[in-house]
Design an enzyme around this catalytic site. Sequence first.
Site, PDB file in Angstrom:
ATOM      1  N   SER A  20       0.873  -1.176   0.000  1.00  0.00           N
ATOM      2  CA  SER A  20       0.000   0.000   0.000  1.00  0.00           C
ATOM      3  C   SER A  20       0.908   1.224   0.000  1.00  0.00           C
ATOM      4  O   SER A  20       2.077   1.123   0.385  1.00  0.00           O
ATOM      5  CB  SER A  20      -0.863  -0.017   1.268  1.00  0.00           C
ATOM      6  N   TYR A  52      -2.231  -1.006  10.136  1.00  0.00           N
ATOM      7  CA  TYR A  52      -2.273  -1.322   8.702  1.00  0.00           C
ATOM      8  C   TYR A  52      -1.005  -0.806   8.032  1.00  0.00           C
ATOM      9  O   TYR A  52      -0.317  -1.529   7.305  1.00  0.00           O
ATOM     10  CB  TYR A  52      -3.526  -0.699   8.086  1.00  0.00           C
TER      11      TYR A  52
END
Length: 268
Positions: A165, A178
Amino acid sequence: MEHYPELAAASAGWRYQPEPGCLAGKVILVTGAGDGIGRTAAMTYASFGASVVLLGRTRSKLESVFDWIDAHTDTEAVIVPCDLAALGDENAAALGNAIGESFGRLDGLLHNASLLGPKVNIAHYPTDEWQRVFQVNVHATFLLTRAMLPLLEEAGTASVVLTSSSVGRKGRAYWGAYSASKFAVEGLMQILADEYEHAGRIRFNSLNPGGTRTTMRRSAYPAENPLDVPAPEAHMDLYVYLMSEASRMQNGQALDARDWTPQPSISG
Ligand code: NDP
């Protein structure tokens, strides 16, 4: 692909045009195959000829992908209901044995499943959520990769793709576990790529799909108009490239679907 209108429409803008059947004979395991990017990747891999092992936590979603593959492709799919939050040494090894017995090898592993977790600052981040996100995003990725290494070696040239990401490459406030977990995923990819560099049989790369129209994206950006972000189909040229022989010289790279252009292929 002719039965998959979304993919056919997206392919008009692709930067790499995979040959039909370019994944024929390959066996690819996709985690989080029931929804979002993983669902589209699994269907796409099957459309290009791969047998696909569909791992996910919701059986009904996996069955829907299985039914689609069964109805629209000539390839084989297998369902593996599995909650990565509960993955340990034993069930990872059992999964490796089961794939070994069914297929004898593994040509591709797409680590796609992940948890977003809460978007709060570190000062208020709950410990149990932190551990859950790390279990699914990092620990399960390690366990599954380790369990699959013998099968990946059997394949001769195998590809492991770890989904990252943008917040796994630059930290951002409120993205907590995350973000930190995706940094760990990048590190794991680099270690594996370095460990296997000289053997040349397994390649490891990370891939940031960038903003993509899925359930996770809606949770992260509830006020966003979903039509402002691309559907998963828009990235599938890169997803196929990484599993195909065209990428066999690519190892240890951190790729971004938004600015990716294929490397010139090295023939021979
Ligand atoms: P979604 O949340 O839409 O789908 C994730 C899939 O993973 C679902 O099928 C989900 O299962 C499965 N999954 C989640 N937890 C587990 C678990 N514990 N065990 C087994 N399966 C699980 O995510 P996306 O498709 O958006 O994301 C795919 C990947 O891309 C992720 O790694 C994400 O971090 C990354 N990414 C996504 C971006 C985006 O904008 N969408 C941007 C950057 C990166 P179920 O269907 O049962 O919930």
